[in-house]
Design a protein around this motif. Sequence first.
Motif, short mmCIF file in Angstrom:
data_model
loop_
_atom_site.label_atom_id
_atom_site.label_comp_id
_atom_site.label_asym_id
_atom_site.label_seq_id
_atom_site.Cartn_x
_atom_site.Cartn_y
_atom_site.Cartn_z
N ALA A 18 15.19 -13.40 -52.77
CA ALA A 18 15.55 -14.80 -53.02
C ALA A 18 15.56 -15.63 -51.74
O ALA A 18 15.25 -16.83 -51.77
CB ALA A 18 16.92 -14.87 -53.70
N ASP A 19 15.90 -14.99 -50.61
CA ASP A 19 15.90 -15.72 -49.33
C ASP A 19 14.52 -16.28 -49.01
O ASP A 19 14.41 -17.35 -48.41
CB ASP A 19 16.35 -14.81 -48.19
N ALA A 20 13.50 -15.60 -49.42
CA ALA A 20 12.14 -16.07 -49.14
C ALA A 20 11.80 -17.31 -49.97
O ALA A 20 10.92 -18.08 -49.59
CB ALA A 20 11.13 -14.96 -49.44
N GLY A 21 12.53 -17.54 -51.08
CA GLY A 21 12.23 -18.67 -51.97
C GLY A 21 13.01 -19.93 -51.65
O GLY A 21 12.81 -20.95 -52.32
N GLY A 22 13.92 -19.88 -50.71
CA GLY A 22 14.66 -21.08 -50.35
C GLY A 22 16.05 -21.11 -50.97
O GLY A 22 16.51 -20.14 -51.58
N ASP A 23 16.73 -22.28 -50.82
CA ASP A 23 18.11 -22.43 -51.28
C ASP A 23 18.24 -22.34 -52.80
O ASP A 23 19.19 -21.75 -53.32
CB ASP A 23 18.70 -23.76 -50.79
N ASP A 24 17.31 -22.93 -53.52
CA ASP A 24 17.39 -22.91 -54.98
C ASP A 24 17.24 -21.47 -55.51
O ASP A 24 17.97 -21.06 -56.41
CB ASP A 24 16.30 -23.80 -55.60
N ALA A 25 16.32 -20.73 -54.96
CA ALA A 25 16.11 -19.34 -55.38
C ALA A 25 17.32 -18.47 -55.03
O ALA A 25 17.72 -17.61 -55.81
CB ALA A 25 14.86 -18.77 -54.73
N ARG A 26 17.91 -18.74 -53.87
CA ARG A 26 19.09 -17.98 -53.45
C ARG A 26 20.27 -18.25 -54.40
O ARG A 26 20.97 -17.34 -54.82
CB ARG A 26 19.47 -18.33 -52.01
N ALA A 27 20.47 -19.50 -54.78
CA ALA A 27 21.54 -19.86 -55.71
C ALA A 27 21.30 -19.22 -57.08
O ALA A 27 22.25 -18.73 -57.72
CB ALA A 27 21.65 -21.37 -55.83
N LEU A 28 20.08 -19.23 -57.53
CA LEU A 28 19.75 -18.61 -58.80
C LEU A 28 19.99 -17.10 -58.76
O LEU A 28 20.55 -16.52 -59.70
CB LEU A 28 18.28 -18.90 -59.16
N ALA A 29 19.62 -16.45 -57.67
CA ALA A 29 19.82 -15.01 -57.52
C ALA A 29 21.31 -14.67 -57.54
O ALA A 29 21.72 -13.68 -58.16
CB ALA A 29 19.18 -14.51 -56.23
N GLU A 30 22.15 -15.52 -56.90
CA GLU A 30 23.59 -15.28 -56.91
C GLU A 30 24.16 -15.40 -58.32
O GLU A 30 25.05 -14.64 -58.71
CB GLU A 30 24.30 -16.24 -55.95
N ARG A 31 23.64 -16.36 -59.11
CA ARG A 31 24.12 -16.50 -60.49
C ARG A 31 23.65 -15.35 -61.38
O ARG A 31 24.32 -15.00 -62.33
CB ARG A 31 23.64 -17.84 -61.07
N LEU A 32 22.51 -14.78 -61.06
CA LEU A 32 21.95 -13.71 -61.91
C LEU A 32 22.49 -12.31 -61.57
O LEU A 32 22.40 -11.42 -62.40
CB LEU A 32 20.42 -13.69 -61.78
N THR A 33 23.03 -12.11 -60.38
CA THR A 33 23.43 -10.74 -59.99
C THR A 33 24.54 -10.17 -60.86
O THR A 33 24.51 -8.99 -61.20
CB THR A 33 23.85 -10.68 -58.52
N ALA A 34 25.51 -10.98 -61.26
CA ALA A 34 26.60 -10.44 -62.11
C ALA A 34 26.08 -9.97 -63.46
O ALA A 34 26.37 -8.84 -63.88
CB ALA A 34 27.71 -11.48 -62.26
N PRO A 35 25.31 -10.78 -64.20
CA PRO A 35 24.80 -10.29 -65.49
C PRO A 35 23.79 -9.15 -65.33
O PRO A 35 23.69 -8.28 -66.20
CB PRO A 35 24.13 -11.50 -66.13
N LEU A 36 23.08 -9.15 -64.22
CA LEU A 36 22.09 -8.09 -64.02
C LEU A 36 22.73 -6.74 -63.71
O LEU A 36 22.12 -5.70 -63.91
CB LEU A 36 21.12 -8.46 -62.90
N GLU A 37 23.99 -6.74 -63.23
CA GLU A 37 24.64 -5.47 -62.89
C GLU A 37 24.76 -4.58 -64.12
O GLU A 37 24.43 -3.40 -64.06
CB GLU A 37 26.02 -5.72 -62.29
N SER A 38 25.21 -5.13 -65.24
CA SER A 38 25.34 -4.29 -66.45
C SER A 38 23.97 -3.85 -66.96
O SER A 38 23.81 -2.71 -67.41
CB SER A 38 26.12 -5.03 -67.53
N ALA A 39 22.97 -4.73 -66.86
CA ALA A 39 21.62 -4.35 -67.29
C ALA A 39 21.05 -3.25 -66.39
O ALA A 39 20.39 -2.32 -66.86
CB ALA A 39 20.71 -5.57 -67.28
#
Length: 172
Positions: A18-39
């Motif tokens: 996500a760091d390679a994609g900029g601030d928007d990608a980094r924010a999206l990755a942070e929002r997705l990590t919690a739901p992705l943990e159970s998956a």
Amino acid sequence: MDLTPYVDNLRQELAIAADAGGDDARALAERLTAPLESAARLTLLNALSAAMGEVTRELAPGSVDVRLRGLDPEFVVTPPPVPEPLREAREPGAASAPPPPADADDGAMARINFRLPAHLKARAEDAAAAEGLSVNAWLVRAVSTALDGGARTSPQGRGKDSGSRGFTGWVR
């Protein structure tokens, strides 16, 4: 088995991507990590279950099961049952032909792959060396003895002097 290090590693890899994609990608990755943990945990459990299924097929009739304790899987190994010695069912008074000697060479040979624990291999090698036999000859004799119920016949015939008119053995 603790899956947390594997899930954390996946989280770190996602953050690096996500760091390679900029601030928007980094924010999206942070929002997705919690739901992705159970998956991610569920996917890892599915992979472990499939792997243990393959191990169980190799161990049959033994098995390896994956059980869940909280969030972490636990492996339960059930070894195969110890086989009972073979016993032939015979009618009382029925005569049976004696088995061929273990070292009789009828020309027919079969080759098998035999896997055993290293400590048993070492003991078999020691026992064979003590009797002046190759490991293969010792194993052939051991299998024959096990299958024939301990009855061993001399390779030359009946006893030391095969030309004698004496008999050896036992009577009931």
